[in-house]
Write a protein that holds these residues in place. Structure first.
Motif, PDB file in Angstrom:
ATOM      1  N   ALA A  49      -5.074  46.563  22.367  1.00 56.68           N
ATOM      2  CA  ALA A  49      -6.482  46.177  22.371  1.00 56.68           C
ATOM      3  C   ALA A  49      -6.658  44.935  23.247  1.00 56.68           C
ATOM      4  CB  ALA A  49      -6.956  45.917  20.949  1.00 56.68           C
ATOM      5  N   ASN A  50      -7.867  44.391  23.225  1.00 57.72           N
ATOM      6  CA  ASN A  50      -8.203  43.326  24.164  1.00 57.72           C
ATOM      7  C   ASN A  50      -8.172  41.940  23.518  1.00 57.72           C
ATOM      8  OD1 ASN A  50     -10.424  44.004  22.547  1.00 57.72           O
ATOM      9  ND2 ASN A  50     -11.919  43.318  24.059  1.00 57.72           N
ATOM     10  N   PHE A  51      -7.090  41.656  22.765  1.00 56.90           N
ATOM     11  CA  PHE A  51      -6.929  40.290  22.274  1.00 56.90           C
ATOM     12  C   PHE A  51      -5.442  39.960  22.235  1.00 56.90           C
ATOM     13  CE2 PHE A  51      -7.139  43.009  18.578  1.00 56.90           C
ATOM     14  CZ  PHE A  51      -6.219  42.505  17.672  1.00 56.90           C
ATOM     15  N   PRO A  52      -5.093  38.670  22.375  1.00 55.22           N
ATOM     16  CA  PRO A  52      -3.706  38.268  22.629  1.00 55.22           C
ATOM     17  C   PRO A  52      -2.693  38.748  21.608  1.00 55.22           C
ATOM     18  CG  PRO A  52      -5.171  36.452  23.120  1.00 55.22           C
ATOM     19  CD  PRO A  52      -6.024  37.512  22.485  1.00 55.22           C
ATOM     20  N   GLU A  53      -3.014  38.693  20.320  1.00 53.58           N
ATOM     21  CA  GLU A  53      -2.023  39.090  19.328  1.00 53.58           C
ATOM     22  C   GLU A  53      -1.659  40.556  19.465  1.00 53.58           C
ATOM     23  OE1 GLU A  53      -2.071  37.871  14.983  1.00 53.58           O
ATOM     24  OE2 GLU A  53      -2.507  40.017  14.835  1.00 53.58           O
ATOM     25  N   ASN A  54      -2.645  41.412  19.686  1.00 50.15           N
ATOM     26  CA  ASN A  54      -2.358  42.827  19.806  1.00 50.15           C
ATOM     27  C   ASN A  54      -1.546  43.121  21.065  1.00 50.15           C
ATOM     28  OD1 ASN A  54      -3.502  45.958  20.311  1.00 50.15           O
ATOM     29  ND2 ASN A  54      -3.159  45.354  18.180  1.00 50.15           N
ATOM     30  N   GLN A  55      -1.828  42.393  22.129  1.00 51.57           N
ATOM     31  CA  GLN A  55      -1.043  42.541  23.349  1.00 51.57           C
ATOM     32  C   GLN A  55       0.399  42.097  23.123  1.00 51.57           C
ATOM     33  OE1 GLN A  55      -3.436  40.298  26.122  1.00 51.57           O
ATOM     34  NE2 GLN A  55      -5.217  41.566  25.668  1.00 51.57           N
ATOM     35  N   LEU A  56       0.589  41.036  22.348  1.00 48.55           N
ATOM     36  CA  LEU A  56       1.940  40.582  22.005  1.00 48.55           C
ATOM     37  C   LEU A  56       2.683  41.645  21.212  1.00 48.55           C
ATOM     38  CD1 LEU A  56       4.179  38.407  21.646  1.00 48.55           C
ATOM     39  CD2 LEU A  56       2.906  37.621  19.630  1.00 48.55           C
ATOM     40  N   LEU A  57       2.023  42.219  20.211  1.00 48.51           N
ATOM     41  CA  LEU A  57       2.659  43.263  19.410  1.00 48.51           C
ATOM     42  C   LEU A  57       3.018  44.471  20.266  1.00 48.51           C
ATOM     43  CD1 LEU A  57       0.353  43.021  16.274  1.00 48.51           C
ATOM     44  CD2 LEU A  57       2.804  42.509  16.319  1.00 48.51           C
ATOM     45  N   ALA A  58       2.133  44.834  21.183  1.00 48.02           N
ATOM     46  CA  ALA A  58       2.420  45.958  22.078  1.00 48.02           C
ATOM     47  C   ALA A  58       3.631  45.655  22.950  1.00 48.02           C
ATOM     48  CB  ALA A  58       1.196  46.267  22.936  1.00 48.02           C
ATOM     49  N   GLU A  59       3.749  44.418  23.379  1.00 45.98           N
ATOM     50  CA  GLU A  59       4.907  44.025  24.196  1.00 45.98           C
ATOM     51  C   GLU A  59       6.195  44.079  23.375  1.00 45.98           C
ATOM     52  OE1 GLU A  59       7.165  43.032  27.392  1.00 45.98           O
ATOM     53  OE2 GLU A  59       5.020  43.540  27.419  1.00 45.98           O
ATOM     54  N   ILE A  60       6.121  43.673  22.112  1.00 46.26           N
ATOM     55  CA  ILE A  60       7.283  43.794  21.227  1.00 46.26           C
ATOM     56  C   ILE A  60       7.698  45.256  21.102  1.00 46.26           C
ATOM     57  CG2 ILE A  60       8.035  43.583  18.822  1.00 46.26           C
ATOM     58  CD1 ILE A  60       6.397  40.994  18.658  1.00 46.26           C
ATOM     59  N   TYR A  61       6.723  46.137  20.877  1.00 45.36           N
ATOM     60  CA  TYR A  61       7.019  47.564  20.782  1.00 45.36           C
ATOM     61  C   TYR A  61       7.658  48.065  22.076  1.00 45.36           C
ATOM     62  CZ  TYR A  61       4.047  48.043  16.561  1.00 45.36           C
ATOM     63  OH  TYR A  61       3.496  47.963  15.300  1.00 45.36           O
ATOM     64  N   ALA A  62       7.051  47.684  23.201  1.00 45.41           N
ATOM     65  CA  ALA A  62       7.526  48.181  24.493  1.00 45.41           C
ATOM     66  C   ALA A  62       8.967  47.754  24.759  1.00 45.41           C
ATOM     67  CB  ALA A  62       6.600  47.687  25.603  1.00 45.41           C
ATOM     68  N   GLN A  63       9.263  46.474  24.522  1.00 43.44           N
ATOM     69  CA  GLN A  63      10.621  45.986  24.777  1.00 43.44           C
ATOM     70  C   GLN A  63      11.641  46.626  23.846  1.00 43.44           C
ATOM     71  OE1 GLN A  63      11.208  41.762  25.203  1.00 43.44           O
ATOM     72  NE2 GLN A  63       9.278  41.467  26.300  1.00 43.44           N
ATOM     73  N   ALA A  64      11.263  46.843  22.602  1.00 41.41           N
ATOM     74  CA  ALA A  64      12.186  47.472  21.648  1.00 41.41           C
ATOM     75  C   ALA A  64      12.494  48.905  22.065  1.00 41.41           C
ATOM     76  CB  ALA A  64      11.594  47.437  20.243  1.00 41.41           C
ATOM     77  N   LEU A  65      11.486  49.619  22.537  1.00 43.77           N
ATOM     78  CA  LEU A  65      11.694  50.988  23.001  1.00 43.77           C
ATOM     79  C   LEU A  65      12.580  51.012  24.247  1.00 43.77           C
ATOM     80  CD1 LEU A  65       8.055  52.341  22.513  1.00 43.77           C
ATOM     81  CD2 LEU A  65      10.056  52.952  21.136  1.00 43.77           C
ATOM     82  N   GLU A  66      12.320  50.095  25.152  1.00 38.37           N
ATOM     83  CA  GLU A  66      13.130  50.024  26.369  1.00 38.37           C
ATOM     84  C   GLU A  66      14.581  49.696  26.055  1.00 38.37           C
ATOM     85  OE1 GLU A  66       9.772  48.698  29.683  1.00 38.37           O
ATOM     86  OE2 GLU A  66      10.721  47.160  28.439  1.00 38.37           O
ATOM     87  N   ASP A  67      14.783  48.847  25.046  1.00 43.76           N
ATOM     88  CA  ASP A  67      16.154  48.494  24.659  1.00 43.76           C
ATOM     89  C   ASP A  67      16.934  49.713  24.169  1.00 43.76           C
ATOM     90  OD1 ASP A  67      18.094  46.190  24.054  1.00 43.76           O
ATOM     91  OD2 ASP A  67      18.011  47.230  22.121  1.00 43.76           O
ATOM     92  N   LYS A  68      16.223  50.722  23.679  1.00 41.95           N
ATOM     93  CA  LYS A  68      16.867  51.949  23.207  1.00 41.95           C
ATOM     94  C   LYS A  68      17.021  52.977  24.325  1.00 41.95           C
ATOM     95  CE  LYS A  68      17.104  50.239  19.127  1.00 41.95           C
ATOM     96  NZ  LYS A  68      18.412  49.700  18.663  1.00 41.95           N
TER      97      LYS A  68
END
Length: 310
Positions: A49-68
């Motif tokens: 979504a369009n606010f910083p916390e949600n973007q941070l959470l999305a980045e956490i998800y993205a990096q965790a998926l990439e790590d796998k």
């Protein structure tokens, strides 16, 4: 969160492009040039979504998926739930960090009265479209609140939302534009607590710092702040208690398009939920808001500390 977001012009443009690509199971995904199934090395589209916390959470998800070893395409800052939800349902987005209570009450069943994490998730599992599902919820919550300054609380003896009833008519509340018409917002304040504010000042969902400034400058006398906003503690703001549970549980919960994620992806996302706490969110938001750290660096630091990435 959660949350009261406003669709920006950028978000609307992104939504239109995503609408064009959203399709049924098995359709090619023009966003990535791959089919929705991540099992064969295809790219998983992670949105925010369009606010910083949600973007941070999305980045956490993205990096965790990439790590796998999974491929990820980032589509952040899309807009409000009113914009992005259909794109997840149609498959234009594969993974999205959601807030379970807000998801239920604003997108799935606006008449739902579920308030606890367990009841909310049970209803979501029953009522979500068949193309999507929620994964495990985190303990971490970021709830909507009606917050005032300590001075305003003292002047009007405000402790709970009910205390606003005799004085709100002389106040302005600042919030994301959707707050005015949402059950967990202006509509609910009136029906549950009998509270009607004299004026409503709409802002973008990402403008929490602006809301805090308006509140401190007395340009608005109440604000819809997210409860993980560091300013609440730092500026000694008062979050009004909600004894009737107008604002339901808002646990961080992955919403996924079923055919876009395989077992490995689900396990990575559930592992995040098993570790993520509200205090973690608060500390990470301090780093973003106060220390001006990059969200990718903050996400990487948390994942490493949590033992979720190598």
């Amino acid at each position: 969160m959660k949350a009261t977001f406003r669709a920006t012009a950028f978000g609307m443009i992104a939504a239109l492009s995503l609408t064009a690509c959203g399709g049924s199971d098995g359709d090619d995904n023009p966003l990535t040039g791959d089919s929705g199934d991540s099992g064969g090395g295809k790219s998983i589209v992670v949105g925010s979504a369009n606010f910083p916390e949600n973007q941070l959470l999305a980045e956490i998800y993205a990096q965790a998926l990439e790590d796998k070893g999974l491929k990820v395409t980032r589509k952040f800052d899309i807009g409000a739930r009113e914009v992005y939800y259909d794109q997840v349902v149609k498959g234009g987005l594969g993974v999205f960090p959601e807030y379970n209570g807000a998801l239920l009450s604003t997108a799935v069943d606006k008449k739902s009265t579920a308030a606890t994490t367990e009841d909310i998730n049970a209803e979501l599992k029953q009522k979500l479209p068949k193309s999507v599902e929620i994964l495990d919820s985190a303990a971490a919550e970021d709830k909507d609140s009606v917050t005032v300054t300590a001075e305003t609380a003292a002047e009007h003896n405000l402790k709970t939302l009910a205390d606003l009833k005799p004085v709100a008519k002389d106040m302005t509340i600042g919030a994301g534009s959707e707050f005015k018409t949402r059950t967990q917002g202006g509509v609910g304040l009136k029906s549950v607590y009998g509270v009607e504010f004299g004026k409503f000042q709409p802002l973008d969902a990402g403008a929490q710092s602006t809301l805090v400034k308006l509140l401190k400058d007395d340009q608005v006398q109440a604000a819809n702040l997210y409860t993980t906003d560091p300013a609440i503690v730092e500026d000694k703001l008062v979050v009004l208690e909600d004894p009737k549970n107008l604002f339901s549980s808002q646990n961080v919960t992955p919403l996924v398009y079923k055919s876009a994620v395989n077992a490995k992806a689900k396990a990575a996302l559930n592992a995040i939920s098993a570790k993520l706490t509200t205090e973690d969110l608060l500390q990470m938001m301090k780093k973003l808001a106060n220390d001006k750290e990059d969200s990718a660096d903050v996400a990487k630091e948390w994942l490493t500390k949590a033992g979720l990435t190598g």
